[in-house]
Design a protein around this motif. Structure first.
Motif, short mmCIF file in Angstrom:
data_model
loop_
_atom_site.label_atom_id
_atom_site.label_comp_id
_atom_site.label_asym_id
_atom_site.label_seq_id
_atom_site.Cartn_x
_atom_site.Cartn_y
_atom_site.Cartn_z
N PHE A 111 7.00 -7.39 -13.10
CA PHE A 111 7.61 -6.28 -12.38
C PHE A 111 8.30 -6.78 -11.11
N HIS A 112 9.51 -6.28 -10.92
CA HIS A 112 10.33 -6.62 -9.75
C HIS A 112 10.71 -5.30 -9.07
N GLY A 113 10.20 -5.07 -7.88
CA GLY A 113 10.44 -3.79 -7.21
C GLY A 113 11.38 -3.89 -6.02
N HIS A 114 12.03 -2.78 -5.73
CA HIS A 114 12.78 -2.65 -4.47
C HIS A 114 12.22 -1.47 -3.69
N ASN A 115 12.43 -1.53 -2.37
CA ASN A 115 11.70 -0.62 -1.48
C ASN A 115 12.51 0.59 -0.99
N ASN A 116 13.57 0.92 -1.68
CA ASN A 116 14.44 2.00 -1.19
C ASN A 116 13.71 3.33 -1.01
N LEU A 117 12.72 3.60 -1.85
CA LEU A 117 11.94 4.83 -1.70
C LEU A 117 10.56 4.54 -1.07
N SER A 118 10.43 3.36 -0.47
CA SER A 118 9.20 2.99 0.24
C SER A 118 7.99 2.87 -0.69
N VAL A 119 8.25 2.70 -1.97
CA VAL A 119 7.12 2.56 -2.91
C VAL A 119 7.11 1.23 -3.65
N ALA A 120 7.81 0.23 -3.12
CA ALA A 120 7.77 -1.08 -3.80
C ALA A 120 6.33 -1.55 -3.96
N MET A 121 5.52 -1.40 -2.90
CA MET A 121 4.13 -1.87 -2.99
C MET A 121 3.31 -0.95 -3.88
N GLY A 122 3.47 0.35 -3.71
CA GLY A 122 2.75 1.30 -4.56
C GLY A 122 3.08 1.06 -6.03
N ASN A 123 4.34 0.84 -6.33
CA ASN A 123 4.76 0.57 -7.71
C ASN A 123 4.17 -0.75 -8.23
N THR A 124 4.14 -1.74 -7.36
CA THR A 124 3.63 -3.06 -7.77
C THR A 124 2.13 -2.98 -8.09
N ILE A 125 1.41 -2.24 -7.28
CA ILE A 125 -0.03 -2.06 -7.56
C ILE A 125 -0.21 -1.37 -8.92
N GLU A 126 0.57 -0.33 -9.17
CA GLU A 126 0.50 0.37 -10.46
C GLU A 126 0.84 -0.58 -11.61
N ALA A 127 1.87 -1.39 -11.40
CA ALA A 127 2.30 -2.33 -12.45
C ALA A 127 1.17 -3.29 -12.80
N ILE A 128 0.49 -3.79 -11.78
CA ILE A 128 -0.60 -4.75 -12.02
C ILE A 128 -1.76 -4.05 -12.73
N HIS A 129 -2.10 -2.85 -12.27
CA HIS A 129 -3.18 -2.11 -12.94
C HIS A 129 -2.83 -1.82 -14.40
N ALA A 130 -1.52 -1.64 -14.67
CA ALA A 130 -1.10 -1.32 -16.04
C ALA A 130 -0.94 -2.58 -16.90
N GLY A 131 -1.13 -3.75 -16.28
CA GLY A 131 -1.13 -4.97 -17.10
C GLY A 131 -0.08 -6.01 -16.77
N ALA A 132 0.77 -5.77 -15.77
CA ALA A 132 1.75 -6.79 -15.40
C ALA A 132 1.03 -7.99 -14.77
#
Lengths: 339, 339
Positions: free
Chosen positions: A193-214
């Motif tokens: 997973f490669h995130g960008h922070n335009n909506l301030s959720v790059a970190m939130g998204n990355t945590i979800e990605a890891i929990h989902a198996g990334a």
């Protein structure tokens, strides 16, 4: 030490956008040297738009990217050097040259609906015995079923890893979770997973990605990247330590690289501004921003209205010409009496 | 229009930390005027450490906060003015004065284990017919059962709303979810969430809080707040629009306030620096940072080591004296031959 997640540091590629592609050999040497000491597994080096990106259209690099790659390879002992290639911008020749210079990982990037154009470059990378990533950009633009179909294509070409790339910073955590989960279920290769922070959720998204198996995650030190920047690497390492997820990266050392080597290079700190927010909200490609801003100024319209319109039209990279048309059209509509 | 979530803008209180409490009447007037036009429901105004915070210890305000509150009330037509009071720093007299000036909402803040000290001020606020919030700071420091117990105390004193306050930016999304969910189940009043961005998850945490049932959310424009700042209001409005969650706030107008009224005031953009990250990682109070930095310089030790140590010792506001002792001790240990 077992590592649950392998980090790729993208400041020297995605971050190239944030410094208008003006990285010097000395900067690359210093940053790679310190990232290497912090034990970062992969360091990506290239023009912001990948190998061959240096051009009038995408912005000229101050230093030939092959020279930067050479410098990065020379300074890395623990870290492996990765590079990015967008078929159509970069060529097979670029990839071969990078491989000869010692690049270990090839990341072949296409728009999320165009995985088929990655076949030749993925094949070549595998032939050259490179660790190979299929990089599906603008992943928010298609439903998950379509994403899975495209990811399977990349897997079939030989990609060792397929990435969900939120190029516009437009995905929200539940959407990332759904996408990564589906890819984990449907593919046999590792998912990134490669995130960008335009909506301030790059970190939130990355945590979800890891929990989902990334298991492969991109970060950029001090958010140095296009748009509002990426998932902030040094913060990610802290977050993952708190979650008990191992990365092998030395947290204090990576924090120091951010503070002492990278922060001083930033022309201005990465913030979420009106424009980058509009970009994430609209879901449009980072490279549109500068064009939209110029057109907005020329036609006296709002940059963010242009971006939202581009999002509605599902514009993709290469359709920059549309921007002026949109701005012109808006200017007309806003001033109906003005012929 | 039905609103799913009511936003409180805290830039003129929490953001006071970011400008060293130097807000002027003119700045408050301009910002409130624009927030009011953007239809922000609540605007908090006070010294960063709440009413009565202006002092040598917490930093002197440039302008008496009552003057700032008066200016805010005068400029608000749609928005209601809120203020914050920490018993021990602010007094009943301060609260009465604020009420007389037209403040609508009282937020009574205590450390997460000390809800009992809020009883008198919550009672007084209710007597004065104010909308009243119990604000449980440093919510990461106790298990959820303890948090519920303390929140119930505030509810029993008459609080209309109880907030989970992640003062140190130390909570992660799953921890926020657990806390808000438990409070929703165990309490009858509305639940709120106040996030800080030290671990880059203020937005991720806020989304989780809303999904778990929080209906009152704090944000700060352009992240203007202590530490790494708060959940960025204008971005939050965009995220909630995408999620179909209504706030009543005008997205374009709030983006413009951020860009044209607030950003120019910032002495420097809110970034996640080495120190603010260490603060979130260690889970220590924002107000420790300056003290830790001074002590680190004086004793030639690392600011973040001091913060991590303070976190281990579960230090709380008021224990700033410990900081010098810790730094001294570290300096001794790092230089064992140096008497």
């Amino acid at each position: 030490m077992k590592k649950d997640v392998l980090i790729t540091e993208v400041a020297l590629r995605d971050g190239s956008h944030a410094v208008s592609h003006q990285f010097t050999i000395n900067q690359v040497e210093t940053i790679v040297e310190h990232l290497d000491k912090a034990n970062v597994p992969y360091i990506e080096v290239a023009h912001g738009d990948g190998l061959g990106g240096s051009s009038l259209q995408y912005g000229r690099s101050k230093v030939d990217e092959m020279k930067l790659i050479e410098a990065a390879v020379a300074k890395s002992h623990n870290s492996k050097i990765a590079t990015l290639l967008l078929p159509g911008i970069g060529t097979k020749k670029h990839l071969q040259q990078a491989r000869e210079l010692g690049v270990h990982m090839a990341r072949v990037a296409t728009h999320v609906t165009e995985a088929d154009v990655s076949a030749q470059h993925i094949n070549l990378a595998k032939e050259m015995d490179m660790e190979t990533v299929g990089f599906l950009m603008m992943a928010h633009m298609v439903p998950t079923t379509k994403l899975v179909e495209q990811a399977k294509l990349m897997e079939s070409y030989g990609a060792d890893i397929v990435y969900v790339v939120d190029s516009a910073g437009a995905l929200l955590p539940h959407q990332v979770k759904e996408r990564i989960k589906a890819l984990k279920e449907e593919l046999g290769v590792e998912i990134g997973f490669h995130g960008h922070n335009n909506l301030s959720v790059a970190m939130g998204n990355t945590i979800e990605a890891i929990h989902a198996g990334a298991s492969r995650i991109d970060g950029s030190i001090r958010c140095l990247g296009a748009g509002a920047g990426n998932t902030q690497t040094e913060v990610l390492i802290g977050v993952l330590e708190k979650l008990g997820i191992s990365t092998g990266v030395d947290m204090y050392k990576i924090m120091d690289v951010a503070e002492y080597q990278v922060a001083p290079l930033l022309p201005k700190p990465q913030e979420i501004t009106k424009d980058s927010l509009a970009m994430g909200y609209a879901g449009v490609y980072s490279s549109f921003l500068l064009h939209a801003r110029r057109a907005a100024e020329k036609y006296n319209v709002d940059t963010r209205d242009i971006l939202v319109k581009l999002g509605e039209l599902k514009a993709v990279g290469g359709q920059e010409d549309m921007i002026v048309d949109i701005a012109q059209e808006m200017a007309k509509n806003e001033n109906p009496m003005h012929i």
